[in-house]
Scaffold this motif. Structure first.
Motif, PDB file in Angstrom:
ATOM      1  N   THR A  12       0.834  -1.148  -0.146  1.00  0.00           N
ATOM      2  CA  THR A  12      -0.051   0.067  -0.003  1.00  0.00           C
ATOM      3  C   THR A  12       0.949   1.301  -0.019  1.00  0.00           C
ATOM      4  OG1 THR A  12      -0.053  -0.138   2.377  1.00  0.00           O
ATOM      5  CG2 THR A  12      -1.840  -1.209   1.157  1.00  0.00           C
ATOM      6  N   ILE A  13       0.363   2.002  -0.812  1.00  0.00           N
ATOM      7  CA  ILE A  13       1.147   3.325  -0.806  1.00  0.00           C
ATOM      8  C   ILE A  13       1.268   4.471   0.145  1.00  0.00           C
ATOM      9  CG2 ILE A  13       1.155   3.179  -3.712  1.00  0.00           C
ATOM     10  CD1 ILE A  13      -0.851   5.425  -3.428  1.00  0.00           C
TER      11      ILE A  13
ATOM     12  N   THR B 130      -5.068   4.276   1.961  1.00  0.00           N
ATOM     13  CA  THR B 130      -5.302   3.044   1.210  1.00  0.00           C
ATOM     14  C   THR B 130      -6.516   2.264   1.904  1.00  0.00           C
ATOM     15  OG1 THR B 130      -3.218   2.771   0.547  1.00  0.00           O
ATOM     16  CG2 THR B 130      -4.542   0.885  -0.114  1.00  0.00           C
TER      17      THR B 130
ATOM     18  N   ARG C 165      -7.470  -8.779 -11.453  1.00  0.00           N
ATOM     19  CA  ARG C 165      -7.735  -7.457 -11.652  1.00  0.00           C
ATOM     20  C   ARG C 165      -9.432  -7.647 -12.188  1.00  0.00           C
ATOM     21  NH1 ARG C 165      -3.937  -6.267 -14.498  1.00  0.00           N
ATOM     22  NH2 ARG C 165      -2.578  -5.109 -13.292  1.00  0.00           N
TER      23      ARG C 165
ATOM     24  N   ASP D 185     -10.484  -1.351 -12.729  1.00  0.00           N
ATOM     25  CA  ASP D 185      -9.445  -0.678 -12.109  1.00  0.00           C
ATOM     26  C   ASP D 185      -8.956  -0.911 -10.650  1.00  0.00           C
ATOM     27  OD1 ASP D 185      -9.094   1.110 -14.496  1.00  0.00           O
ATOM     28  OD2 ASP D 185     -10.569   2.532 -13.496  1.00  0.00           O
ATOM     29  N   TYR D 186      -9.530  -2.295 -10.489  1.00  0.00           N
ATOM     30  CA  TYR D 186      -9.289  -2.646  -9.007  1.00  0.00           C
ATOM     31  C   TYR D 186      -8.635  -3.935  -9.243  1.00  0.00           C
ATOM     32  CZ  TYR D 186     -12.388   0.684  -6.903  1.00  0.00           C
ATOM     33  OH  TYR D 186     -13.117   1.687  -6.075  1.00  0.00           O
TER      34      TYR D 186
ATOM     35  N   PRO E 185      -8.117  -0.334  -5.124  1.00  0.00           N
ATOM     36  CA  PRO E 185      -7.750   0.569  -6.153  1.00  0.00           C
ATOM     37  C   PRO E 185      -6.285   0.270  -6.748  1.00  0.00           C
ATOM     38  CG  PRO E 185      -9.063   1.896  -4.832  1.00  0.00           C
ATOM     39  CD  PRO E 185      -8.914   0.612  -4.208  1.00  0.00           C
ATOM     40  N   GLU E 186      -6.221  -0.139  -7.799  1.00  0.00           N
ATOM     41  CA  GLU E 186      -4.830  -0.223  -8.699  1.00  0.00           C
ATOM     42  C   GLU E 186      -3.821   0.683  -8.236  1.00  0.00           C
ATOM     43  OE1 GLU E 186      -3.039  -1.473 -12.840  1.00  0.00           O
ATOM     44  OE2 GLU E 186      -5.006  -1.479 -12.756  1.00  0.00           O
ATOM     45  N   ALA E 187      -4.316   2.156  -8.312  1.00  0.00           N
ATOM     46  CA  ALA E 187      -3.334   3.098  -8.095  1.00  0.00           C
ATOM     47  C   ALA E 187      -3.147   3.238  -6.831  1.00  0.00           C
ATOM     48  CB  ALA E 187      -4.166   4.499  -8.306  1.00  0.00           C
ATOM     49  N   LEU E 188      -3.438   2.408  -5.801  1.00  0.00           N
ATOM     50  CA  LEU E 188      -3.215   2.617  -4.256  1.00  0.00           C
ATOM     51  C   LEU E 188      -2.178   1.266  -4.001  1.00  0.00           C
ATOM     52  CD1 LEU E 188      -6.370   3.533  -2.506  1.00  0.00           C
ATOM     53  CD2 LEU E 188      -4.630   4.857  -3.395  1.00  0.00           C
TER      54      LEU E 188
ATOM     55  N   ASP F  22       1.592  -0.547  -4.801  1.00  0.00           N
ATOM     56  CA  ASP F  22       2.906  -0.479  -5.632  1.00  0.00           C
ATOM     57  C   ASP F  22       3.211  -1.696  -5.878  1.00  0.00           C
ATOM     58  OD1 ASP F  22       5.364   0.019  -6.626  1.00  0.00           O
ATOM     59  OD2 ASP F  22       6.425   0.552  -4.630  1.00  0.00           O
TER      60      ASP F  22
END
Length: 580
Positions: free
Chosen positions: A221-222, A226, A256, A259-260, A274-277, A279
């Motif tokens: 997690t970034i 998150t 996947r 976008d998740y 969420p994929e963006a959250l 790394d």
């Protein structure tokens, strides 16, 4: 205080100005939005505004006009063309006329497909998918009845009996569990219908692929904003959130959907994120079960704590019970051996901890409290996970408490709009400023998300309150519905069980205003209902879409009554907490 009074005056002006309607007759409709409309449902609404004091008729029938000049009626259409003539008449006898027409064509009932074809198919889960071995796909297809249907890997579909499909034959259904030998190269799935020498083919809307076999994809997690969700799709508030995670928590990605990422928390529990959250550019290694060690339970002058040492930062979920007061935290991917200490050292709120193993790879902390939970935070220091338990305030009165007050919407986020044209964002700011003044008069300190007409992102509101960690959080909103006639009243919303008593206390008091009861509603997915650090309440004061409710909220005396009832509800909650 002068600054706040000036802000309240400015927002009151913003509220009142739209009501300075011309004394001449006019009609401005909110529903319908066009003079001619095609619809497929019989129930429709005529709602709008005229001059204050004007009389309104619809097809020569008198319509009740509120003191704000608003009106709303319900109409049941007949099939075909439905025309309504709306006439507004002012005090001088001058009139203004508007005609509207609905063309009503009911949605035709499903019919048997009479020609050889496939009408449609639905595959779930929905969306572009990246899947793993063991995942299951479900399909429903409608086409020519009595044929032979196949789909993925030529697996046959079963035609449902007409008795199960409303008397309409030709619905086919099936499921498929992905096998190690399956190969999906980001392709579409075909469904085929065979009838003798004829074959009909339909491709799926979305694409499907497989995660690489034997190579786990790990990510971290970034940041501590998150969150996990139970599904990858949701309503206007997004997918239902399970909870927040700290930074650098290790996650095993197994698929996947849109976008998740789909992640495996433990052997029997999955979630989405969420994929963006996440790394995934980290050293990759197979996930391993962590052995729990070095447990501690202690208190200091600020809070009580429970912590255990792990071999990595593992994902966790939590819930609570109110009676008895308990916080339950599950650490996924962890296992405890015998002999873990549960000795309490200087705790004031925690009166016991049980270590449990509900699954072979899920370690549970069952934290018993003296009172109902007042909030808690879960975080990592290195690989040590800690649950920080907030104590019930020593002085259970408003004096000395820190209370967060959120004025919903703002700036470009206008919220809903009443029939008068007043914006929700304007009313929420006015109410929040009045609530701030009332709370400070009681001796409380107040943290506001906004005190002016400006945009504040919901994520920034959440971050503010999680950092500030107030004793209580109140978010002020107005509800809205597409039905301006039948739907009205006051409501409160919460997500976590430990927030129910606060919401119930406020809701009971708000009902004393005479507003209808739109209930105290739990398991709500609003972003400010999601933190566990403090009790929170989403107060949907009334329905701005209902002309009667809107008439009330535009009355300064009624606004003050709402504020007084919220204050009384807070005092009731504190009194109940003192008695537990």
């Amino acid at each position: 205080m002068k600054h706040v009074s000036r802000l309240i005056l400015q927002t009151l002006i913003a509220i009142v100005v739209p009501l300075w309607a011309s004394s001449q007759a006019f009609i401005r409709l909110s529903q319908p939005s066009r003079e001619q409309t095609n619809v497929s449902t019989a129930r429709q609404f005529i709602a709008g505004r005229t001059c204050t004091g004007c009389k309104v008729t619809i097809n020569n029938e008198k319509v009740y006009v509120y003191s704000t000049g608003t009106f709303a009626v319900k109409k049941e259409l007949t099939e075909g063309s439905n025309t309504f003539t709306i006439v507004a008449e002012d005090d001088n006898g001058k009139t203004y006329t508007k005609n509207i027409t609905w063309y009503y064509a009911p949605v035709p009932p499903p019919r048997v497909t009479s020609t050889f074809r496939i009408d449609f198919m639905e595959i779930s889960p929905k969306g572009n998918l990246e899947m793993s071995v063991g995942d299951t796909l479900h399909i429903k297809m409608k086409g020519y009845p009595g044929a032979r249907a196949t789909w993925f890997n030529n697996v046959p579909l079963r035609e449902l009996p007409a008795s199960q499909t409303g008397g309409v034959a030709g619905y086919y259904t099936g499921m498929y569990v992905l096998q190690p030998s399956d190969s999906l190269l980001n392709g579409k799935i075909q469904v085929r219908l065979h009838n003798g020498s004829e074959t009909a083919i339909l491709n799926s809307t979305y694409r499907y692929s497989m995660m690489p076999h034997g190579i786990p994809l790990m990510g971290r997690t970034i940041d501590n904003m998150t969150y996990l969700t139970s599904v990858a799709e949701g309503d206007r508030l997004g997918p239902d959130k399970i909870g927040y995670l700290d930074k650098d928590v290790l996650l095993h990605v197994i698929g996947r959907q849109g976008d998740y990422f789909k992640v495996r928390l433990s052997s029997n529990r999955t979630a989405f994120i969420p994929e963006a959250l996440v790394d995934t550019e980290i050293p990759q290694e197979s996930p391993a079960v962590s052995i729990v060690s070095d447990a501690k339970v202690w208190g200091d002058d600020k809070a009580d704590y429970v912590s255990v040492e792990l071999s990595d930062k593992l994902p966790y979920t939590s819930t609570q019970t109110v009676s008895p007061g308990k916080i339950i935290v599950d650490i996924h991917g962890a296992y405890a051996e015998q002999g873990i200490s549960s000795v309490l050292q200087g705790t004031r709120e925690i009166n016991g901890v049980q270590w449990q193993q509900p699954a072979h790879d899920v370690f549970r902390m069952a934290i018993s409290l003296k009172h109902a939970p007042w909030g808690y935070q879960i975080y990592y220091e290195g690989n040590r996970i800690t649950v920080k338990v907030k104590r019930v305030p020593e002085n259970l009165s408003l004096r000395g408490l820190v209370i967060g007050v959120d004025a919903g919407h703002g700036g470009s986020n206008m919220g809903s709009v009443g029939l008068t044209g007043v914006y929700e964002k304007t009313l929420t700011l006015n109410l929040a400023l009045q609530l701030k003044t009332a709370l400070e008069r009681e001796g409380a300190s107040v943290i506001m998300t906004r005190t002016t007409e400006k945009f504040v992102a919901n994520e920034d509101r959440l971050s503010l309150f999680r950092r500030a960690n107030p004793d209580l959080l109140l978010s002020i909103h107005l509800n809205s519905s597409g039905n301006p006639v039948d739907v009205s009243g006051t409501a409160t919303y919460y997500k976590h069980p430990f927030c129910e008593p606060l919401n119930a206390a406020i809701h009971r008091r708000l009902l004393e205003t005479g507003l209808n009861d739109f209930k105290n509603n739990g398991d709500f997915n609003f972003i400010l209902n999601n933190p566990t650090e403090f009790p929170d309440a989403l107060i949907e004061t009334l329905f701005i879409s209902n002309p009667g409710d809107e008439e009330e909220i535009l009355n300064p005396q009624f606004q003050q009554e709402l504020i007084n009832k919220i204050i009384l509800g807070l005092k009731d909650y504190l009194k109940m907490a003192e008695g537990r």
